[in-house]
Design an enzyme around this catalytic site. Sequence first.
Site, PDB file in Angstrom:
ATOM      1  N   CYS A   1      47.451  89.916  38.030  1.00 22.07           N
ATOM      2  CA  CYS A   1      46.199  89.181  38.256  1.00 22.07           C
ATOM      3  C   CYS A   1      46.061  88.814  39.727  1.00 22.07           C
ATOM      4  O   CYS A   1      45.192  88.042  40.089  1.00 22.07           O
ATOM      5  CB  CYS A   1      46.151  87.936  37.371  1.00 22.07           C
TER       6      CYS A   1
ATOM      7  N   ASP B   1      54.034  91.721  33.390  1.00 23.21           N
ATOM      8  CA  ASP B   1      52.754  91.028  33.542  1.00 23.21           C
ATOM      9  C   ASP B   1      53.007  89.630  34.102  1.00 23.21           C
ATOM     10  O   ASP B   1      52.795  88.626  33.432  1.00 23.21           O
ATOM     11  CB  ASP B   1      52.100  90.941  32.140  1.00 23.21           C
TER      12      ASP B   1
ATOM     13  N   TYR C   1      57.556  88.852  30.896  1.00 24.59           N
ATOM     14  CA  TYR C   1      56.487  87.845  31.013  1.00 24.59           C
ATOM     15  C   TYR C   1      55.532  88.038  29.836  1.00 24.59           C
ATOM     16  O   TYR C   1      54.334  88.174  29.993  1.00 24.59           O
ATOM     17  CB  TYR C   1      55.721  87.990  32.330  1.00 24.59           C
TER      18      TYR C   1
ATOM     19  N   GLN D   1      45.189  85.486  27.408  1.00 20.85           N
ATOM     20  CA  GLN D   1      44.132  85.943  28.325  1.00 20.85           C
ATOM     21  C   GLN D   1      42.806  85.289  27.953  1.00 20.85           C
ATOM     22  O   GLN D   1      42.490  85.168  26.770  1.00 20.85           O
ATOM     23  CB  GLN D   1      43.997  87.467  28.233  1.00 20.85           C
TER      24      GLN D   1
ATOM     25  N   GLU E   1      60.192  85.709  28.096  1.00 20.65           N
ATOM     26  CA  GLU E   1      59.145  84.772  28.504  1.00 20.65           C
ATOM     27  C   GLU E   1      59.772  83.403  28.743  1.00 20.65           C
ATOM     28  O   GLU E   1      60.670  82.988  28.011  1.00 20.65           O
ATOM     29  CB  GLU E   1      58.082  84.722  27.388  1.00 20.65           C
TER      30      GLU E   1
END
Length: 474
Positions: free
Chosen positions: A337, A310, A241, A212, A262
Amino acid sequence: MDKYCKISKKCGGCAYQGIPYEEQLRKKETQVRKLLSDICPVRPIMGMEEPYHYRNKVHAAFARKHDGKVISGVYEEGTHRIVPVESCLIEDEKADAIIGTVRSLVNPFRIRIYNEDSGYGLLRHVMVRRGFQSGQILVVLVLASPILPAKNNFVKALRKEHPEITSIVLNVNAKRTSMVLGERNIVLYGKGYIEDTLCGKTFRISPQSFYQVNPVQTEKLYGKAVELAGLTGKERVIDAYCGIGTIGLIASGRAKEVIGVELNRDAVKDAIYNARINGIKNAKFYAGDAGEFMTVMAAEGEKADVLFMDPPRAGSGEAFLSSAVKLGPEKIIYISCNPETLARDLRYLKKKKYEVKEAWPVDCFAWTNHVESIVLLSKLKSNKLKHIDVELEMDELDLTAAEKKATYQEIKDYVMEHSGLKVSSLYIAQVKGKCGIIERENYNKAKSEDAKQSQCPAEKEAAIREALKFYGMI
Ligand code: SAH
């Protein structure tokens, strides 16, 4: 008094320049509220206290002007022309200073700048990452070849100006592509990565791994996500994720077991290493597509109690969500997001016996129009299911209509995320035209007969077509 950026129009990175910060927060909150209006209540947005210089990752493309001057910055929207950036209101100031020093070293070291048209030259990009808590700084020089002449002296000169730099990596990107980083990293100095502390845990972050960009807001984001999960120490938790394992590892102390998945192998290696350096023994990480991983787990009859998810801006999609439902976690914490794909995915979960409890918008990207959100969902008890079945039909209609449409911004974001290309509305309109999607606005028509318009290059056309396919528009 808000600070003002003179190049914001050309750069295009900060869509909310000129709007007071408080108003930006209201706009973002309203946007999330509108998109989720029929889904769940939306709590007040968590804003930033100091909305400047928060980006801990800065990246600049390099070019040489006709007069020999070296410039670095971002691509002007829809072009491959570079808008020179020497300082930026949202980027880390130290990172900008380091990029400035690289710029000043190019001529004395006779480094050729890569030319995108001819494919000749060496230096393409510079990326700087800074650990907010640790202060560690990684500089990545993206070159078209693994050989940097006089590399030791170059490293020495850069470190002389900035002794705070803890590592310098040469990344080789020889491909004719707009992706910034290539696959190969050669460490010129230091460890080849940085470490940083987040929510009391230490994380290694390699050049290619996602992390991030706003460290202060990220602590609020993850803190809230873990709080909403209400862990007691008995749960089996999935962190889908997971990147370098941040959320799962932060939650691990309050769970029985954490399983992370991931796609990016470098990030997975970081996650495994991060579990080790924090002395965490109840976390496992897997490399692979999250949807496929969930499908295999569901097929094997596995269960989970809490799911953190995420995903990137494109959201999750049905393969992942249908398997997630089969795994049947009591709680799902969805961190997003992109509120538009979030709404789409929540509608799906709402049909599948999940109650969407509440959403928390968090501002991680001041001055841009992006907003992060956390949503808490919980599995409905069987006595509530009847009510949901009635709701189902209406939702189904909504979903099909919503999936057929993507805004220009969504298409741009998708293209940027998947191919690293910046595309203009004009180009999208041209491709839509070619695909037979009728445009209401005449983006694709020249104003007068003899006006010349630039035509969408083949590489961008292919990327836009892929986005249109993804959104079910072609
Ligand atoms: N949770 C992490 C990373 C979130 S960003 C954090 O907060 O730091 C989204 C992550 O999803 C990226 O690391 C990206 O590499 C990964 N990703 C993208 N597509 C994926 C897929 N299909 N399956 C699994 N991971 C994916």
